[in-house]
Motif scaffolding. Structure first.
Motif, PDB file in Angstrom:
ATOM      1  N   ILE A  63      16.311 -57.007  20.370  1.00  0.00           N
ATOM      2  CA  ILE A  63      17.341 -56.564  21.321  1.00  0.00           C
ATOM      3  C   ILE A  63      17.458 -57.654  22.400  1.00  0.00           C
ATOM      4  N   PRO A  64      18.666 -58.232  22.595  1.00  0.00           N
ATOM      5  CA  PRO A  64      18.791 -59.317  23.584  1.00  0.00           C
ATOM      6  C   PRO A  64      18.343 -58.845  24.967  1.00  0.00           C
ATOM      7  N   ARG A  65      17.606 -59.716  25.660  1.00  0.00           N
ATOM      8  CA  ARG A  65      17.034 -59.368  26.964  1.00  0.00           C
ATOM      9  C   ARG A  65      17.790 -60.070  28.097  1.00  0.00           C
ATOM     10  N   ASP A  95      16.438 -61.462  30.467  1.00  0.00           N
ATOM     11  CA  ASP A  95      15.648 -62.688  30.735  1.00  0.00           C
ATOM     12  C   ASP A  95      16.273 -63.913  30.071  1.00  0.00           C
ATOM     13  N   THR A  96      16.908 -63.707  28.906  1.00  0.00           N
ATOM     14  CA  THR A  96      17.442 -64.823  28.123  1.00  0.00           C
ATOM     15  C   THR A  96      18.756 -65.355  28.701  1.00  0.00           C
ATOM     16  N   GLU A  97      19.341 -64.593  29.637  1.00  0.00           N
ATOM     17  CA  GLU A  97      20.592 -65.069  30.238  1.00  0.00           C
ATOM     18  C   GLU A  97      20.364 -66.381  31.005  1.00  0.00           C
ATOM     19  N   VAL A 153      22.526 -76.409  18.845  1.00  0.00           N
ATOM     20  CA  VAL A 153      21.821 -75.660  17.804  1.00  0.00           C
ATOM     21  C   VAL A 153      21.080 -74.519  18.489  1.00  0.00           C
ATOM     22  N   ASP A 154      21.182 -73.317  17.926  1.00  0.00           N
ATOM     23  CA  ASP A 154      20.422 -72.154  18.420  1.00  0.00           C
ATOM     24  C   ASP A 154      19.418 -71.796  17.325  1.00  0.00           C
ATOM     25  N   VAL A 155      18.139 -72.030  17.609  1.00  0.00           N
ATOM     26  CA  VAL A 155      17.108 -71.787  16.581  1.00  0.00           C
ATOM     27  C   VAL A 155      16.479 -70.418  16.805  1.00  0.00           C
ATOM     28  N   GLY A 156      16.474 -69.587  15.775  1.00  0.00           N
ATOM     29  CA  GLY A 156      15.964 -68.221  15.910  1.00  0.00           C
ATOM     30  C   GLY A 156      17.042 -67.377  16.569  1.00  0.00           C
ATOM     31  N   THR A 157      18.235 -67.375  15.966  1.00  0.00           N
ATOM     32  CA  THR A 157      19.412 -66.807  16.640  1.00  0.00           C
ATOM     33  C   THR A 157      19.391 -65.281  16.729  1.00  0.00           C
ATOM     34  N   GLY A 158      18.670 -64.599  15.850  1.00  0.00           N
ATOM     35  CA  GLY A 158      18.581 -63.124  15.927  1.00  0.00           C
ATOM     36  C   GLY A 158      19.962 -62.485  15.876  1.00  0.00           C
ATOM     37  N   SER A 159      20.316 -61.741  16.932  1.00  0.00           N
ATOM     38  CA  SER A 159      21.636 -61.090  17.004  1.00  0.00           C
ATOM     39  C   SER A 159      22.753 -62.094  17.256  1.00  0.00           C
ATOM     40  N   ALA A 200      23.673 -72.105  14.124  1.00  0.00           N
ATOM     41  CA  ALA A 200      22.717 -71.069  14.512  1.00  0.00           C
ATOM     42  C   ALA A 200      21.828 -70.753  13.306  1.00  0.00           C
ATOM     43  N   VAL A 201      20.517 -70.876  13.503  1.00  0.00           N
ATOM     44  CA  VAL A 201      19.563 -70.747  12.394  1.00  0.00           C
ATOM     45  C   VAL A 201      18.697 -69.505  12.565  1.00  0.00           C
ATOM     46  N   ASP A 202      18.420 -68.832  11.478  1.00  0.00           N
ATOM     47  CA  ASP A 202      17.356 -67.818  11.498  1.00  0.00           C
ATOM     48  C   ASP A 202      16.709 -67.772  10.119  1.00  0.00           C
ATOM     49  N   LYS A 261      20.544 -70.207   7.071  1.00  0.00           N
ATOM     50  CA  LYS A 261      19.265 -69.528   6.839  1.00  0.00           C
ATOM     51  C   LYS A 261      18.192 -70.574   6.542  1.00  0.00           C
ATOM     52  N   GLY A 262      17.049 -70.445   7.215  1.00  0.00           N
ATOM     53  CA  GLY A 262      15.948 -71.363   6.950  1.00  0.00           C
ATOM     54  C   GLY A 262      14.985 -71.391   8.119  1.00  0.00           C
ATOM     55  N   SER A 263      13.996 -72.271   8.015  1.00  0.00           N
ATOM     56  CA  SER A 263      12.963 -72.328   9.050  1.00  0.00           C
ATOM     57  C   SER A 263      13.245 -73.448  10.049  1.00  0.00           C
ATOM     58  N   ALA A 312      16.220 -72.586  21.996  1.00  0.00           N
ATOM     59  CA  ALA A 312      15.325 -71.793  21.156  1.00  0.00           C
ATOM     60  C   ALA A 312      14.700 -70.664  21.953  1.00  0.00           C
ATOM     61  N   ASN A 313      14.944 -69.452  21.476  1.00  0.00           N
ATOM     62  CA  ASN A 313      14.145 -68.317  21.945  1.00  0.00           C
ATOM     63  C   ASN A 313      13.414 -67.823  20.713  1.00  0.00           C
ATOM     64  N   LEU A 314      12.389 -68.588  20.337  1.00  0.00           N
ATOM     65  CA  LEU A 314      11.592 -68.249  19.149  1.00  0.00           C
ATOM     66  C   LEU A 314      10.490 -67.272  19.561  1.00  0.00           C
ATOM     67  N   PRO A 315       9.852 -66.626  18.585  1.00  0.00           N
ATOM     68  CA  PRO A 315       8.763 -65.707  18.941  1.00  0.00           C
ATOM     69  C   PRO A 315       7.707 -66.434  19.765  1.00  0.00           C
ATOM     70  N   LEU A 344       8.470 -57.828  13.900  1.00  0.00           N
ATOM     71  CA  LEU A 344       7.288 -58.643  14.212  1.00  0.00           C
ATOM     72  C   LEU A 344       7.632 -60.128  14.104  1.00  0.00           C
ATOM     73  N   LEU A 345       8.525 -60.430  13.167  1.00  0.00           N
ATOM     74  CA  LEU A 345       8.987 -61.804  12.933  1.00  0.00           C
ATOM     75  C   LEU A 345       9.691 -62.382  14.173  1.00  0.00           C
ATOM     76  N   ALA A 346      10.149 -61.498  15.053  1.00  0.00           N
ATOM     77  CA  ALA A 346      10.839 -61.946  16.272  1.00  0.00           C
ATOM     78  C   ALA A 346       9.880 -62.037  17.453  1.00  0.00           C
ATOM     79  N   LEU A 347       8.632 -61.632  17.251  1.00  0.00           N
ATOM     80  CA  LEU A 347       7.718 -61.525  18.395  1.00  0.00           C
ATOM     81  C   LEU A 347       6.509 -62.449  18.296  1.00  0.00           C
ATOM     82  N   ASP A 388       2.969 -71.585  18.750  1.00  0.00           N
ATOM     83  CA  ASP A 388       2.892 -72.228  17.427  1.00  0.00           C
ATOM     84  C   ASP A 388       4.238 -72.791  16.961  1.00  0.00           C
ATOM     85  N   LEU A 389       5.292 -71.947  17.061  1.00  0.00           N
ATOM     86  CA  LEU A 389       6.600 -72.393  16.540  1.00  0.00           C
ATOM     87  C   LEU A 389       7.178 -73.513  17.398  1.00  0.00           C
ATOM     88  N   TYR A 390       6.921 -73.478  18.708  1.00  0.00           N
ATOM     89  CA  TYR A 390       7.408 -74.569  19.571  1.00  0.00           C
ATOM     90  C   TYR A 390       6.677 -75.881  19.247  1.00  0.00           C
TER      91      TYR A 390
HETATM   92  C1  SAM Z   1      12.593 -63.693  19.961  1.00  0.00           C
HETATM   93  S1  SAM Z   1      13.797 -63.504  18.678  1.00  0.00           S
HETATM   94  C2  SAM Z   1      15.201 -64.170  19.542  1.00  0.00           C
HETATM   95  C3  SAM Z   1      16.522 -63.673  19.075  1.00  0.00           C
HETATM   96  C4  SAM Z   1      17.722 -64.179  19.909  1.00  0.00           C
HETATM   97  N1  SAM Z   1      17.770 -65.642  19.940  1.00  0.00           N
HETATM   98  C5  SAM Z   1      17.691 -63.666  21.312  1.00  0.00           C
HETATM   99  O1  SAM Z   1      17.468 -64.464  22.243  1.00  0.00           O
HETATM  100  O2  SAM Z   1      17.888 -62.441  21.527  1.00  0.00           O
HETATM  101  C6  SAM Z   1      13.294 -64.771  17.586  1.00  0.00           C
HETATM  102  C7  SAM Z   1      14.086 -64.973  16.305  1.00  0.00           C
HETATM  103  O3  SAM Z   1      13.498 -66.098  15.606  1.00  0.00           O
HETATM  104  C8  SAM Z   1      13.517 -65.854  14.231  1.00  0.00           C
HETATM  105  N2  SAM Z   1      12.477 -66.708  13.590  1.00  0.00           N
HETATM  106  C9  SAM Z   1      11.151 -66.483  13.493  1.00  0.00           C
HETATM  107  N3  SAM Z   1      10.550 -67.517  12.874  1.00  0.00           N
HETATM  108  C10 SAM Z   1      11.519 -68.419  12.604  1.00  0.00           C
HETATM  109  C11 SAM Z   1      11.533 -69.699  11.972  1.00  0.00           C
HETATM  110  N4  SAM Z   1      10.418 -70.272  11.514  1.00  0.00           N
HETATM  111  N5  SAM Z   1      12.716 -70.346  11.833  1.00  0.00           N
HETATM  112  C12 SAM Z   1      13.872 -69.783  12.285  1.00  0.00           C
HETATM  113  N6  SAM Z   1      13.917 -68.565  12.886  1.00  0.00           N
HETATM  114  C13 SAM Z   1      12.762 -67.898  13.050  1.00  0.00           C
HETATM  115  C14 SAM Z   1      13.287 -64.359  14.097  1.00  0.00           C
HETATM  116  O4  SAM Z   1      13.775 -63.880  12.849  1.00  0.00           O
HETATM  117  C15 SAM Z   1      14.063 -63.833  15.323  1.00  0.00           C
HETATM  118  O5  SAM Z   1      15.394 -63.496  14.953  1.00  0.00           O
END
Ligand code: SAM
Length: 286
Positions: free
Chosen positions: A95-97, A99-101, A122-128, A146-148, A174-176, A195-198, A217-220, A228-230
């Protein structure tokens, strides 16, 4: 014959949510009933004695029961406001927060300083799609990749891009991390990577509120210290961003110093949110 009106339905819901320790029982009871009736919260007061149809009452009771079990309101009503725009959300996305604004505002500010052209973000981990879609909405010349890693999340993001009429400028991949972007770009440099990655440390996950634990959990989960992801993203971003371009990383409280240390080749600055908590790193590529 007894019937339930708006006032009595709200009173019952409030009492149940309070008993189940829901933080904002009054607000949640109202938001859910306004959703069921398709009206505003203010309209509930104006029509306090309006009778609820049996189907409406049943729908409302079902939602209130779910809220009492800890389901987030945004998942129950299916949307959430971010940067003044309405975003569809499902349990497949974070759920967009608010904080991310800060990240979006910083991206828009940096893009406004660039002269002409059609900048690329590029928006990495775009979620919604919250970051990609709202930034594209605010900067009409912007192109976004935008990648997720999650296909169901990308479906939601695509829907949001269509709703806000930016689907001609936002491409979803789609990808990592930046792997799908590297394949697509063919050497074109990027102005901004957001990037707003987990970033929640794995050990903190069990202590999160029951609402947050219902998000993917994948978002957290960001590994032992949350970063780690950063750590994986920064060297990839180094290759793609143009000199003078920026990497924006949302972080959590207490992660600022470690995150800055990961960026010692960059000109990096730490920003705090309105509550004074460490929230964002903006790093310029030298
Ligand atoms: C914290 S959420 C942020 C969602 C959105 N950007 C926001 O700010 O509301 C993190 C997103 O990163 C994605 N994610 C997790 N690991 C990833 C990876 N290795 N590569 C790309 N996306 C990834 C998750 O699926 C999730 O949608």
């Amino acid at each position: 014959m007894r019937y339930t009106n708006i006032e009595t339905a709200l009173a019952g819901a409030r009492a149940l949510l309070q008993q189940k320790d829901i933080e904002q029982p009054r607000l949640d009871a109202e938001v859910l009933l306004a959703h069921v009736l398709g009206c505003s919260r203010a309209a509930l007061y104006a029509g306090a004695h309006r009778r609820l149809e049996p189907g409406q009452l049943q729908h409302y009771n079902r939602l209130v029961q779910k809220r009492a079990q800890g389901h987030p309101v945004a998942y129950l009503v299916g949307h959430k406001e971010f940067m003044g725009l309405d975003f569809t959300v499902t349990p497949a996305v974070l759920i967009p927060r608010p904080d991310t604004e800060l990240l979006v505002e910083t991206a828009v500010h940096l893009l406004s300083k660039r002269a002409g052209g059609r900048p690329l973000m590029v928006d990495v981990g775009t979620g919604s799609g919250a970051i990609a879609v709202s930034t594209a909405h605010l900067v009409p010349t912007l192109r976004v990749l935008a990648v997720d890693i999650s296909a169901p999340a990308l479906e939601v993001a695509q829907k949001n891009a269509r709703t806000h009429a930016v689907d001609d400028r936002v491409v979803f991949l789609k990808g990592s991390l930046l792997e799908p972007v590297m394949e697509r770009l063919n050497g074109e440099p990027v102005d901004i990577i957001a990037a707003n990655l987990p970033y929640v440390p794995s050990g903190d996950i069990p202590g999160l509120s029951r609402e947050v634990r219902r998000e993917p959990l994948l978002a957290l989960d960001g590994g032992p210290d949350g970063l780690d992801l950063y750590r994986q993203l920064i060297p990839q971003a180094q290759k793609l961003i143009k000199p003078g371009g920026h990497l924006l990383l949302e972080i959590g409280p207490g992660q600022g110093e470690t995150a800055l240390n990961l960026l010692n080749n960059w000109q990096a600055k730490l920003y705090r949110d309105l509550g004074g908590r460490e929230r964002l790193i903006a790093a310029e590529k030298r």
